[in-house]
Each structure stands twice: as C-alpha cells, then as structure tokens.
Scaffold this motif. Structure first.
Motif, PDB file in Angstrom:
ATOM      1  N   ASN A  85      19.689  83.959  42.023  1.00 54.74           N
ATOM      2  CA  ASN A  85      19.654  85.115  42.685  1.00 54.74           C
ATOM      3  C   ASN A  85      20.405  85.926  42.097  1.00 54.74           C
ATOM      4  O   ASN A  85      22.019  85.786  42.713  1.00 54.74           O
ATOM      5  CB  ASN A  85      19.408  85.033  43.611  1.00 54.74           C
ATOM      6  CG  ASN A  85      19.562  86.125  44.937  1.00 54.74           C
ATOM      7  OD1 ASN A  85      20.381  86.637  46.174  1.00 54.74           O
ATOM      8  ND2 ASN A  85      18.541  87.636  44.776  1.00 54.74           N
ATOM      9  N   SER A  86      20.139  87.564  41.803  1.00 52.45           N
ATOM     10  CA  SER A  86      21.043  88.879  41.847  1.00 52.45           C
ATOM     11  C   SER A  86      21.706  88.151  40.650  1.00 52.45           C
ATOM     12  O   SER A  86      21.614  88.276  39.156  1.00 52.45           O
ATOM     13  CB  SER A  86      21.776  89.414  42.726  1.00 52.45           C
ATOM     14  OG  SER A  86      22.458  90.474  42.743  1.00 52.45           O
ATOM     15  N   LEU A  87      23.254  88.623  40.356  1.00 46.55           N
ATOM     16  CA  LEU A  87      23.856  87.405  39.224  1.00 46.55           C
ATOM     17  C   LEU A  87      23.801  86.808  38.924  1.00 46.55           C
ATOM     18  O   LEU A  87      23.484  86.233  37.198  1.00 46.55           O
ATOM     19  CB  LEU A  87      25.639  87.688  39.924  1.00 46.55           C
ATOM     20  CG  LEU A  87      26.500  87.198  38.867  1.00 46.55           C
ATOM     21  CD1 LEU A  87      26.619  88.057  37.484  1.00 46.55           C
ATOM     22  CD2 LEU A  87      27.810  87.275  39.570  1.00 46.55           C
ATOM     23  N   GLY A  88      23.319  85.824  39.933  1.00 50.08           N
ATOM     24  CA  GLY A  88      22.818  83.942  39.851  1.00 50.08           C
ATOM     25  C   GLY A  88      21.670  84.238  38.713  1.00 50.08           C
ATOM     26  O   GLY A  88      21.328  83.620  37.825  1.00 50.08           O
ATOM     27  N   GLY A  89      20.869  85.021  38.715  1.00 52.59           N
ATOM     28  CA  GLY A  89      19.508  85.516  37.835  1.00 52.59           C
ATOM     29  C   GLY A  89      19.540  85.982  36.443  1.00 52.59           C
ATOM     30  O   GLY A  89      19.175  85.462  35.635  1.00 52.59           O
ATOM     31  N   ARG A  90      20.397  86.915  36.734  1.00 53.30           N
ATOM     32  CA  ARG A  90      21.227  86.816  35.187  1.00 53.30           C
ATOM     33  C   ARG A  90      21.523  86.211  34.565  1.00 53.30           C
ATOM     34  O   ARG A  90      21.528  86.126  33.228  1.00 53.30           O
ATOM     35  CB  ARG A  90      22.294  88.158  35.654  1.00 53.30           C
ATOM     36  CG  ARG A  90      23.376  88.474  34.089  1.00 53.30           C
ATOM     37  CD  ARG A  90      21.779  89.155  32.860  1.00 53.30           C
ATOM     38  NE  ARG A  90      22.882  89.995  31.965  1.00 53.30           N
ATOM     39  CZ  ARG A  90      23.102  91.008  31.529  1.00 53.30           C
ATOM     40  NH1 ARG A  90      23.292  91.659  32.512  1.00 53.30           N
ATOM     41  NH2 ARG A  90      24.146  90.821  30.234  1.00 53.30           N
ATOM     42  N   ILE A  91      22.737  85.222  35.036  1.00 49.50           N
ATOM     43  CA  ILE A  91      22.955  84.230  34.409  1.00 49.50           C
ATOM     44  C   ILE A  91      22.109  83.055  33.841  1.00 49.50           C
ATOM     45  O   ILE A  91      22.181  82.609  32.751  1.00 49.50           O
ATOM     46  CB  ILE A  91      24.035  82.979  35.860  1.00 49.50           C
ATOM     47  CG1 ILE A  91      25.034  83.867  35.435  1.00 49.50           C
ATOM     48  CG2 ILE A  91      24.766  82.003  35.412  1.00 49.50           C
ATOM     49  CD1 ILE A  91      26.555  83.334  37.005  1.00 49.50           C
ATOM     50  N   ALA A  92      20.718  82.331  35.288  1.00 50.76           N
ATOM     51  CA  ALA A  92      19.752  82.090  33.999  1.00 50.76           C
ATOM     52  C   ALA A  92      18.494  82.393  32.853  1.00 50.76           C
ATOM     53  O   ALA A  92      19.009  81.607  32.663  1.00 50.76           O
ATOM     54  CB  ALA A  92      19.160  81.984  35.732  1.00 50.76           C
ATOM     55  N   LEU A  93      18.523  83.864  32.818  1.00 54.94           N
ATOM     56  CA  LEU A  93      18.423  84.334  32.031  1.00 54.94           C
ATOM     57  C   LEU A  93      19.398  84.003  30.508  1.00 54.94           C
ATOM     58  O   LEU A  93      19.083  84.188  29.757  1.00 54.94           O
ATOM     59  CB  LEU A  93      18.047  85.610  32.197  1.00 54.94           C
ATOM     60  CG  LEU A  93      16.899  85.923  33.113  1.00 54.94           C
ATOM     61  CD1 LEU A  93      16.664  87.240  33.751  1.00 54.94           C
ATOM     62  CD2 LEU A  93      15.367  85.685  32.874  1.00 54.94           C
ATOM     63  N   GLU A  94      20.520  84.142  31.047  1.00 54.73           N
ATOM     64  CA  GLU A  94      21.324  84.291  29.885  1.00 54.73           C
ATOM     65  C   GLU A  94      20.963  82.400  29.172  1.00 54.73           C
ATOM     66  O   GLU A  94      21.427  82.313  28.312  1.00 54.73           O
ATOM     67  CB  GLU A  94      22.478  84.365  30.123  1.00 54.73           C
ATOM     68  CG  GLU A  94      23.340  86.229  30.606  1.00 54.73           C
ATOM     69  CD  GLU A  94      22.751  86.856  29.242  1.00 54.73           C
ATOM     70  OE1 GLU A  94      22.601  86.209  28.290  1.00 54.73           O
ATOM     71  OE2 GLU A  94      23.426  87.939  29.560  1.00 54.73           O
ATOM     72  N   ALA A  95      21.292  82.029  30.386  1.00 61.67           N
ATOM     73  CA  ALA A  95      20.748  80.564  29.584  1.00 61.67           C
ATOM     74  C   ALA A  95      20.243  80.239  29.965  1.00 61.67           C
ATOM     75  O   ALA A  95      20.281  79.196  28.316  1.00 61.67           O
ATOM     76  CB  ALA A  95      21.435  79.189  30.998  1.00 61.67           C
ATOM     77  N   ALA A  96      18.670  80.584  30.013  1.00 65.00           N
ATOM     78  CA  ALA A  96      17.408  80.763  28.935  1.00 65.00           C
ATOM     79  C   ALA A  96      17.722  80.771  27.352  1.00 65.00           C
ATOM     80  O   ALA A  96      17.150  80.244  26.456  1.00 65.00           O
ATOM     81  CB  ALA A  96      16.665  81.120  29.813  1.00 65.00           C
ATOM     82  N   ALA A  97      18.199  82.104  27.437  1.00 62.84           N
ATOM     83  CA  ALA A  97      18.639  83.225  25.899  1.00 62.84           C
ATOM     84  C   ALA A  97      19.017  81.633  25.426  1.00 62.84           C
ATOM     85  O   ALA A  97      19.115  81.954  23.829  1.00 62.84           O
ATOM     86  CB  ALA A  97      19.282  84.257  26.337  1.00 62.84           C
ATOM     87  N   ASP A  98      20.159  80.909  25.566  1.00 61.62           N
ATOM     88  CA  ASP A  98      21.484  80.543  25.226  1.00 61.62           C
ATOM     89  C   ASP A  98      20.829  78.409  24.748  1.00 61.62           C
ATOM     90  O   ASP A  98      21.325  78.244  24.320  1.00 61.62           O
ATOM     91  CB  ASP A  98      22.146  80.325  25.796  1.00 61.62           C
ATOM     92  CG  ASP A  98      23.252  81.451  26.204  1.00 61.62           C
ATOM     93  OD1 ASP A  98      23.002  82.341  24.435  1.00 61.62           O
ATOM     94  OD2 ASP A  98      24.248  81.558  26.840  1.00 61.62           O
TER      95      ASP A  98
END
Length: 269
Positions: A85-98
């Motif tokens: 959620n929020s920053l956590g959502g951004r972290i989740a998307l970055e983890a997917a990109a990596d």
C-alpha cells in the motif's frame, strides 16, 4: 533484522505497509488472507519495531530493495507474491521490475503523480499529519475512544477509521510520529515510478475512489504506464483501504497472487 510476523497456509504473500505506517496496517484483512496464503508482514526500516533506515550515502530505493532481498533470504522465500500500500505498493512494483517476485499488487502505489506540484501536495499532507500527530499524542488515548473521533482522526487516510480499535489508532499515531526521520529521508529522494515490468509477472493495481493522499487521477496514469496490469477501483475506499473494504481488498490480493489465468476482477476501472 526487520521486525516481522509469519502465519497462515498456502503460497507466501509478503505485505508491505505505507510510509509512516506499520505492519499492523494489514491486521483488518490478515486472518482472512491467512486462510489461503502464508502471510508475511514486516515493518519497513525506520518504521514500527524495525531498526532505523540506514543513512550511509546509498539511495533510499537501493536500501529498501536490499532490505527486502535480505528479508527474503532470512525467511527462505524464493520469488514470493508481494503486495503493498502506498510506498509499499511502489516497493512491490519495483520488486516485480527486478524479477524478485512471482506477482505484485499495489494498493494506491506511490510514484504516479504528475510532477512537482503534485508531489508538494503529498509532502504537505504528511507534514500536516506529522504536526497534528505530535500535538495529539499526549491526549490520543482519551481522544480515540469515541468511534466518531477515530473516524475524524483517520479521515485523511481512510473512510472508516471508526472500524479500528482505539489501541490501533493510538499505535498508528505513535508509529507515524516516530517514523519522521525515515519519512523525511524518503521524501527527500521522491521520484516517479519509471521501471519496466516483464509481461510474464502478473501485476494488479487497485485504487481507492476516495483516496485523499494519492489522488484517484493517478490511477489513470498507472493504467497508461502499466497497460498489461489488471486495474481495479476500490469504490468508497480511502488511501489505506484495508479497513474500508475488507472483502474487496482480500479479493484483490488473492486474485492478484494467483498463478495462471485469472478471472476478471470486480469493479475494473
């Protein structure tokens, strides 16, 4: 080591809270999720019961990624599902990109604002929350007892703050104030999401229609930037939707973390 909890049965699903929040943000939905997934909750660096966010010259994005990778290693997690959620959502998307995860779900993920003015609004919103939180802290236990007061206290983050207990609201407030150093450092390096996610990694983006922090127009920017993702509206929910729409958020997270072809999600934007 980051503070964490691990429970439930099924494929691992790592849940990442937002900036100035804590792992308990997921409690309203945790028990229902645990019937279908092994749930991993953790406090981000500088939040909750985790150690401070390291200030050793590295970019915040790199620090958060390394902490996530270390957590996966410590818990023997190989490409788990992730949601945030929020920053956590951004972290989740970055983890997917990596390529670190099997699927990613973002609930109002950060990083889809238009430009400087929008980002200034977000920073001002949290500055106001910080200031009001510090002022309210001495009287928060008494202030949070009435349901209406809890609704008002949490009103900029969710539409149904009264569904939280007084103890949850006070705990969230104390965590928010204590997370100020981490919040300042993260905001100092704020940037829009611009990473590419491979098509084979399932991505779901859900947005509260009454989000007052990351305004709902950002859902359309996320749709344009991630056209292969599943895009969902959480009708009537605020920025932190877990207590606003328990059934809806559980449904989104379970569908988002399912392998193979997924049936259409209700309330598609």
């Amino acid at each position: 080591m980051l503070a964490y909890e691990r429970f439930g049965t099924g494929e691992p699903l790592v849940l990442v809270h937002g900036i100035s929040h804590r792992r308990q943000a997921w409690y309203p939905i945790a028990e229902q999720l645990a019937e279908h997934r092994e749930v991993i909750l953790f406090d981000l660096p500088g939040h909750g019961e985790s150690p401070a966010l390291a200030a050793d010259g590295r970019h915040v994005k790199d620090v958060l990624q390394e902490e996530l990778i270390d957590l996966f290693f410590e818990l023997d997690l190989h490409r788990p599902h992730i949601a945030g959620n929020s920053l956590g959502g951004r972290i989740a998307l970055e983890a997917a990109a990596d390529g670190l995860v099997s699927s990613a779900t973002g609930l109002s993920p950060a990083g889809f604002w238009k430009g400087g003015h929008d980002f200034a609004y977000i920073r001002a919103h949290f500055a106001l929350l910080q200031a009001s939180g510090r002022l309210a802290r001495p009287v928060a236990p008494a202030l949070a007892r009435p349901a209406l007061a809890r609704k008002l206290m949490m009103g900029s983050l969710m539409t149904h703050g009264e569904r939280l207990t007084p103890e949850q609201v006070v705990g969230d407030l104390n965590c928010m104030v204590a997370a100020r150093p981490a919040l300042k450092r993260i905001f100092a390096e704020g940037s829009r999401f611009d990473s590419e996610i491979a098509d084979e990694v399932p991505v779901t983006i859900a947005w509260g229609s009454k989000d007052r922090v990351l305004l709902p127009y950002q859902a359309e920017r996320a749709r344009r930037q991630l056209p292969a993702a599943e895009h969902v509206w959480l009708d009537g929910s605020g920025h932190v939707p877990m207590a606003d729409d328990v059934a809806g958020v559980v449904d989104v997270l379970l569908r988002g973390s399912s392998h193979g072809l997924r049936p259409a999600v209700a309330h598609v934007a």
